[in-house]
Structures are given as C-alpha cells and as structure tokens.
Design an enzyme around this catalytic site. Structure first.
Site, PDB file in Angstrom:
ATOM      1  N   ASN A 143       0.882  -1.180   0.000  1.00 38.66           N
ATOM      2  CA  ASN A 143       0.000   0.000   0.000  1.00 38.66           C
ATOM      3  C   ASN A 143       0.912   1.220   0.000  1.00 38.66           C
ATOM      4  OD1 ASN A 143      -1.811   2.053   0.445  1.00 38.66           O
ATOM      5  ND2 ASN A 143      -2.200   1.513   2.597  1.00 38.66           N
TER       6      ASN A 143
ATOM      7  N   LYS B  19       0.186   4.213  -0.189  1.00 36.37           N
ATOM      8  CA  LYS B  19      -0.448   5.419   0.387  1.00 36.37           C
ATOM      9  C   LYS B  19      -0.223   6.599  -0.558  1.00 36.37           C
ATOM     10  CE  LYS B  19       0.519   3.573   4.943  1.00 36.37           C
ATOM     11  NZ  LYS B  19       0.072   3.699   6.308  1.00 36.37           N
TER      12      LYS B  19
ATOM     13  N   HIS C 172      -9.591   0.997   4.791  1.00 34.15           N
ATOM     14  CA  HIS C 172      -8.314   1.234   5.474  1.00 34.15           C
ATOM     15  C   HIS C 172      -8.560   2.169   6.657  1.00 34.15           C
ATOM     16  CE1 HIS C 172      -4.229   2.512   6.309  1.00 34.15           C
ATOM     17  NE2 HIS C 172      -3.824   1.451   5.644  1.00 34.15           N
TER      18      HIS C 172
ATOM     19  N   GLU D 243      -6.967   4.576   7.815  1.00 30.74           N
ATOM     20  CA  GLU D 243      -6.755   6.009   7.550  1.00 30.74           C
ATOM     21  C   GLU D 243      -7.992   6.608   6.901  1.00 30.74           C
ATOM     22  OE1 GLU D 243      -3.017   5.612   5.489  1.00 30.74           O
ATOM     23  OE2 GLU D 243      -2.055   5.054   7.376  1.00 30.74           O
TER      24      GLU D 243
ATOM     25  N   GLU E  55      -5.465  -5.069  10.519  1.00 28.17           N
ATOM     26  CA  GLU E  55      -4.467  -4.023  10.713  1.00 28.17           C
ATOM     27  C   GLU E  55      -4.772  -3.259  12.000  1.00 28.17           C
ATOM     28  OE1 GLU E  55      -2.515  -2.950   6.700  1.00 28.17           O
ATOM     29  OE2 GLU E  55      -4.169  -1.579   7.051  1.00 28.17           O
TER      30      GLU E  55
ATOM     31  N   GLY F 199       2.199   2.302  10.640  1.00 30.50           N
ATOM     32  CA  GLY F 199       3.110   3.425  10.463  1.00 30.50           C
ATOM     33  C   GLY F 199       3.776   3.874  11.759  1.00 30.50           C
TER      34      GLY F 199
ATOM     35  N   SER G 123       3.313  -2.108  10.349  1.00 31.64           N
ATOM     36  CA  SER G 123       4.759  -2.090  10.584  1.00 31.64           C
ATOM     37  C   SER G 123       5.436  -3.431  10.297  1.00 31.64           C
ATOM     38  CB  SER G 123       5.064  -1.607  12.012  1.00 31.64           C
ATOM     39  OG  SER G 123       4.597  -0.279  12.181  1.00 31.64           O
TER      40      SER G 123
HETATM   41  C1  PEP Z   1      -0.847   0.122   5.818  1.00 25.47           C
HETATM   42  O1  PEP Z   1      -0.810   1.265   5.379  1.00 25.47           O
HETATM   43  O2  PEP Z   1      -1.771  -0.624   5.491  1.00 25.47           O
HETATM   44  C2  PEP Z   1       0.240  -0.310   6.707  1.00 25.47           C
HETATM   45  C3  PEP Z   1       0.165  -1.500   7.231  1.00 25.47           C
HETATM   46  O3  PEP Z   1       1.255   0.588   6.923  1.00 25.47           O
HETATM   47  P1  PEP Z   1       2.691   0.276   7.639  1.00 25.47           P
HETATM   48  O4  PEP Z   1       3.195  -1.012   7.061  1.00 25.47           O
HETATM   49  O5  PEP Z   1       3.543   1.437   7.248  1.00 25.47           O
HETATM   50  O6  PEP Z   1       2.431   0.187   9.092  1.00 25.47           O
END
Ligand code: PEP
Length: 250
Positions: free
Chosen positions: A9, A11, A95, A97, A167, A173, A211
């Site tokens: 992803n 982003k 997601h 976000e 997630e 992040g 992460s």
């Molecule tokens: C994500 O954006 O779905 C995600 C898991 O981000 P990160 O790996 O940076 O934590």
C-alpha cells in the site's frame, strides 16, 4: 493450503520517477513462485504507469480506495469500472486512515466493498482496533462488528476470494507491530467469525498489516492463520518489499 499474498500500500507516496525505479526493481526481482501472489496498490494517477510497467509480470496491482457509486455527479471520486480499465485486480476498502481521516463508517465501507465486487475487483477489506479499544479489551467486538457489517450488507457469497487485512491501528506506520501471537489471535477470531456466517469463508486469505518489515515478517507469516501481509512504509523500498515477499514463501 490457503494462498499466500503480499500487497503493498503505497499510500500517498511516489512520483513518476520514483515509481519507475521501484517498479523496475520489483519486476526484476519477483517471479511467479509457489503459491505466493504479489500486488501493489498505487495512488490513482499512477495506475496507468503501474499497468504499463507490470503487465505480463508476476505482480498484480490495485487501488487504495474507490467510490461506492458507479458514475455521476461525484466530483473527485473514482469508480470501480475506471479502476478496471487500468487493469486493477484489487481495491483496498476500509483502510483505517480512510475510516479515521475521511469519516468512512461501516456502512460506507460495506457499500464500497459491494461496488468493488460489482466492478469485478477483489476487495482487500481492512479491519482493526485502535489502541484505546485494545486496552479496553474491545478488539474482538470491534473487528467482529467491522466484519459483520460487510457480510450482512454484501452477503457471504460476495466474500468468495475476497481478502481480509487485519491491521491494528496502533501498529500502522508506528514501527510498533503486533506480536505474532497477538496477530494470530485476532486472525483466528476473524476466521472463525467469518466461518460462522458461511463455512466456505474459513478459507479466506487473511493478511496482517502494521509495521511489517523484513526483520519481523517471517515470524508473523509463520503463524497458522496469517496468510501474508499488507505492507505500507516498507513497500516503498524494493529490497524491503521483496524481502517481505520472500518471507511469505513456504
Ligand atoms: C498500511 O498502510 O496498510 C500499513 C500496514 O502501513 P505500515 O506497514 O507502514 O504500518
């Protein structure tokens, strides 16, 4: 055996130039191998570039969002049919976000899931609890509610071949990933919750996201209910993303 899958992803990151380097490296480094599938989910404006670069490769691509509507007066929105025209196979929906920053509630996430299906896209449905919810012991009730909302609206049949991504919001992040056991517990819960609606859903691909890095991917992917990862930050580095993909191979 369930399919393994690693999706990036990106982003709101990238540029034509940076993407060229990343895509060239991924194309050279990721070959069809065993039962692992790969995809990158790019920002809308780059889908043409991604499609041109990855056509014929082992890597599929998708979008990070789509409209719940098919066409019309929805300024700024992008429909599933438009994504299909750019060869997208996947669309991320729900997601955290988008839930937190753009006010997408369970009903809207369900409508987007259904719109993705209408367009022939495979939804990657994200679910996960915030830190406060985890500390209050609400992880299962939050994840259960997020899953139920979409199953009830879309029907169990619409989940055939769909992808779920657990997630935890506190791990996205932040550099603070869930432990393999914490992630496994929620994956097992989600799988059982889906199976309770329809036995066939027990076989869905459930990714962990939050992460994931080359250094922790293998331990996470070794857990019995974790089928791969949805990778944010680390998907912007070709060596890191490829190392995470390698960790998903059995
Ligand atoms: C994500 O954006 O779905 C995600 C898991 O981000 P990160 O790996 O940076 O934590």
């Amino acid at each position: 055996m369930r399919a393994r899958f690693v999706a990036g992803n990106w982003k709101m990151n990238g540029s034509l130039r940076a993407n060229t380097g990343l895509l060239d490296a991924l194309k050279a480094g990721l070959n069809k191998s065993g039962n692992v599938e790969y995809a990158v989910c790019a920002p809308f404006p780059y889908l043409g570039q991604v499609s041109a670069a990855l056509s014929g490769s082992a890597i599929a691509w998708g979008a990070q969002n789509l409209s719940e509507h098919d066409e019309g007066a929805y300024t700024g929105e992008v429909s599933g049919a438009m994504l299909k025209e750019f060869g997208c196979r996947f669309a991320i929906v729900g997601h955290s976000e988008r839930r937190a920053l753009f006010g997408e509630d369970d009903a809207r996430v369900a409508a987007k899931f259904i719109a993705a299906r209408r367009a022939g896209l495979t939804p990657i449905l994200c679910v996960g609890e915030t830190l406060e919810q985890r500390e209050r012991g609400e992880t299962e009730s939050v994840v259960g509610r997020q899953l139920d909302a979409v199953v009830s609206a879309a029907g169990a049949a619409a989940f055939k071949d769909a992808v779920i991504a657990y997630e935890p919001v506190w791990a996205i992040g932040t550099g603070r990933n869930a432990t393999p056991q914490q992630a496994q517990d929620v994956h097992a819960f989600a799988r059982a919750r889906l199976a309770a609606r329809d036995k066939a859903l027990a076989g869905l691909t459930i990714l962990y996201g939050g992460s994931v890095k080359p250094g922790n991917a293998k331990d996470l992917f070794a857990m019995p209910d974790i089928d791969g990862g949805l990778i944010g930050g680390a998907s912007l580095s070709a060596p890191d993303f490829m190392a995470i993909c390698a960790a998903a191979r059995r």
